[in-house]
Enzyme design. Structure first.
Site, mmCIF file in Angstrom:
data_model
loop_
_atom_site.group_PDB
_atom_site.id
_atom_site.type_symbol
_atom_site.label_atom_id
_atom_site.label_comp_id
_atom_site.label_asym_id
_atom_site.label_seq_id
_atom_site.Cartn_x
_atom_site.Cartn_y
_atom_site.Cartn_z
ATOM 1 N N TRP A 91 0.834 -1.213 0.000
ATOM 2 C CA TRP A 91 0.000 0.000 0.000
ATOM 3 C C TRP A 91 0.867 1.261 0.000
ATOM 4 C CZ3 TRP A 91 -2.841 -3.380 -1.412
ATOM 5 C CH2 TRP A 91 -3.816 -4.092 -0.733
ATOM 6 N N ASN A 206 -7.250 -0.902 -4.502
ATOM 7 C CA ASN A 206 -7.355 -2.297 -4.091
ATOM 8 C C ASN A 206 -8.808 -2.748 -4.152
ATOM 9 O OD1 ASN A 206 -6.748 -4.866 -2.815
ATOM 10 N ND2 ASN A 206 -7.660 -3.997 -0.969
ATOM 11 N N GLU A 207 -9.099 -3.642 -5.084
ATOM 12 C CA GLU A 207 -10.413 -4.269 -5.246
ATOM 13 C C GLU A 207 -11.559 -3.260 -5.382
ATOM 14 O OE1 GLU A 207 -10.898 -7.192 -2.137
ATOM 15 O OE2 GLU A 207 -9.421 -8.528 -3.059
ATOM 16 N N TYR A 280 -10.178 -16.202 -4.059
ATOM 17 C CA TYR A 280 -10.377 -16.679 -2.697
ATOM 18 C C TYR A 280 -11.585 -17.617 -2.641
ATOM 19 C CZ TYR A 280 -7.091 -13.113 -1.075
ATOM 20 O OH TYR A 280 -5.969 -12.353 -0.861
ATOM 21 N N GLU A 320 -3.583 -11.599 -5.931
ATOM 22 C CA GLU A 320 -3.907 -12.088 -4.587
ATOM 23 C C GLU A 320 -4.470 -13.499 -4.681
ATOM 24 O OE1 GLU A 320 -6.236 -9.933 -1.736
ATOM 25 O OE2 GLU A 320 -5.473 -7.972 -2.371
#
Length: 436
Positions: A91, A206-207, A280, A320
């Site tokens: 980050w 991020n996402e 995920y 990820e």
């Protein structure tokens, strides 16, 4: 088809011949210079295809802002380099809160920024490239919610955190942050971030998710605007959007998610240089057993690799993935199965020059960082079976990179030989060669 089979056999033969212990820190440092670019579906570094075996470590800047904690950052980079990991995603934001990089819009914590300077400098020392993300979709470390609150403090009437994507004031705050980070002068290396090849790419968010507009138009417009903004400041570095890989509302590949993104359209935006993917299954398919989750993972990877190669025609990075020790009936073997599934799909694509360019597991920790654990952590120095699998993948991708470099040298040699022969034949016939 025969050419593909012959090429594969050639790769296998070379891989068998090259099973020496692979690059240590010095070797990594000597081969990792220069800006990473793209050519078709491949990343390129110094004229040869580049493959990223990597990791996530969101905490690097926060820990490095405290000089007494910097040895943990150095230890993480050392462990990563010794296992063949060449890219770290982290980050470049911390908005408000107790450990801010940005106290308020345009007001920065110099001590935290010096922490990020140290991260960039250490990554450079260990031959590791960085992907720096600019803001979070979630409340952790501020995120879009903090930007919306800042805009409200300026008199804006906003009803949703998703107003971050459309409100001119919130967007202006974000653009200012991007400009500040890209133009940051590193107090350790003396290099402005936008001129530093240690940084592989910028990540817009991020996402990103916008559940208030599942048509996808809001996210598409925001990515288009912000990609143009980044590229207006920095043409040296690659740029990606930070997507998880969910398809449009009409796509049937999504695991019951409808978050306002579109893997195809979002990654076709001018200025987005490569596609990203997260995976995920243990979070997305909680009611399914491990084998069903593995089957989903395999299909998820293959679908996106194919779409990146044949539709987007851009590299794909799995930024990820992982498996949590908090999952019911967890075992190291089950986590290893996930890593092997991911790494084999990447390897099979990479060795044929395909779009899959690497995978970054979530997340790497150093010893003594138990408070940062979230269930997905891997501590490489403990020598677990997962750490061994990570190291093996680093070796495999490094060998492919060497093979392509050798093939490039062979092509240069053949071209030079042909030129010499043409020169000799021209001399033999009594024809003065062009250029002499």
């Amino acid at each position: 088809m025969k050419k593909k089979i012959a090429f594969s056999m050639f790769l296998v033969a070379l891989l068998i011949q090259n099973h020496n212990p692979f690059l240590e820190t010095e070797a990594a440092r000597s081969t990792n210079g220069g800006f990473i670019t793209t050519r078709g579906v491949q990343f390129m570094l110094n004229g040869s295809p580049y493959y990223a075996n990597g990791f996530n470590a969101y905490w690097l800047m926060i820990l490095a802002s405290d000089p007494s904690q910097r040895p943990k950052v150095s230890a993480a980079f050392h462990d990563a380099s010794s296992h063949g990991l060449s890219v770290a995603r982290t980050w470049a934001f911390s908005d408000g809160g107790v450990t801010p990089l940005q106290y308020s819009p345009g007001s920065y914590n110099e001590q935290m920024f010096k922490g990020l300077d140290f991260v960039v400098a250490e990554a450079r020392r260990f031959g590791i490239k960085l992907i720096l993300s600019m803001v979070n979709n979630y409340e952790n470390l501020g995120g879009k919610k903090q930007y919306v609150n800042w805009a409200r403090n300026q008199g804006q009437y906003l009803t949703s955190d998703d107003d971050f994507f459309t409100n001119p004031v919130a967007k202006g705050f974000y653009k200012n942050h991007v400009q500040t980070v890209l133009n940051r002068y590193n107090t350790i290396t003396g290099v402005v971030y936008k001129n530093d090849p240690t940084i592989m790419a910028w990540e817009l968010m991020n996402e990103p998710r916008c559940t208030s507009d599942t048509s996808g138009r809001t996210i598409q417009a925001w990515i288009t605007e912000m990609a143009a903004h980044v590229k207006s400041i920095d043409r040296n570095h690659l740029l990606e959007a930070g997507l998880e890989g969910f398809y449009s509302k009409t796509g049937n590949q999504n695991p019951s998610f409808d978050v306002g993104t579109d893997f195809i359209a979002n990654n076709q935006v001018p200025g987005i240089d490569f596609a990203t993917l997260h995976s995920y299954p243990d979070q997305w398919l909680t009611s399914n057993d491990d084998q069903t989750q593995l089957n989903f993972l395999n299909n998820w990877l293959r679908t996106h690799i194919s779409d990146a190669q044949y539709i987007l025609k851009k590299p794909l990075l799995l930024t990820e993935f992982g498996k949590s020790v908090k999952d019911p009936n967890f075992s190291p073997y089950k986590r290893d199965q996930v890593f092997i599934m991911v790494y084999n799909n990447i390897y099979l694509s990479a060795k044929h020059g395909g779009a899959a360019a690497g995978g970054l597991f979530w997340q790497l920790l150093a010893e003594g960082m138990e408070s940062f654990g979230d269930g997905y952590e891997v501590v490489l120095s403990r020598g677990t079976s997962t750490a061994n699998i990570i190291g093996q993948q680093g070796h495999r991708l490094y060998q492919i990179r060497k093979i392509f470099a050798r093939m490039r040298n062979v092509q240069r040699w053949k071209k030079a030989r042909a030129a010499r022969r043409a020169h000799w034949l021209a001399w033999k016939r009594g024809v003065k060669p062009i250029g002499n």
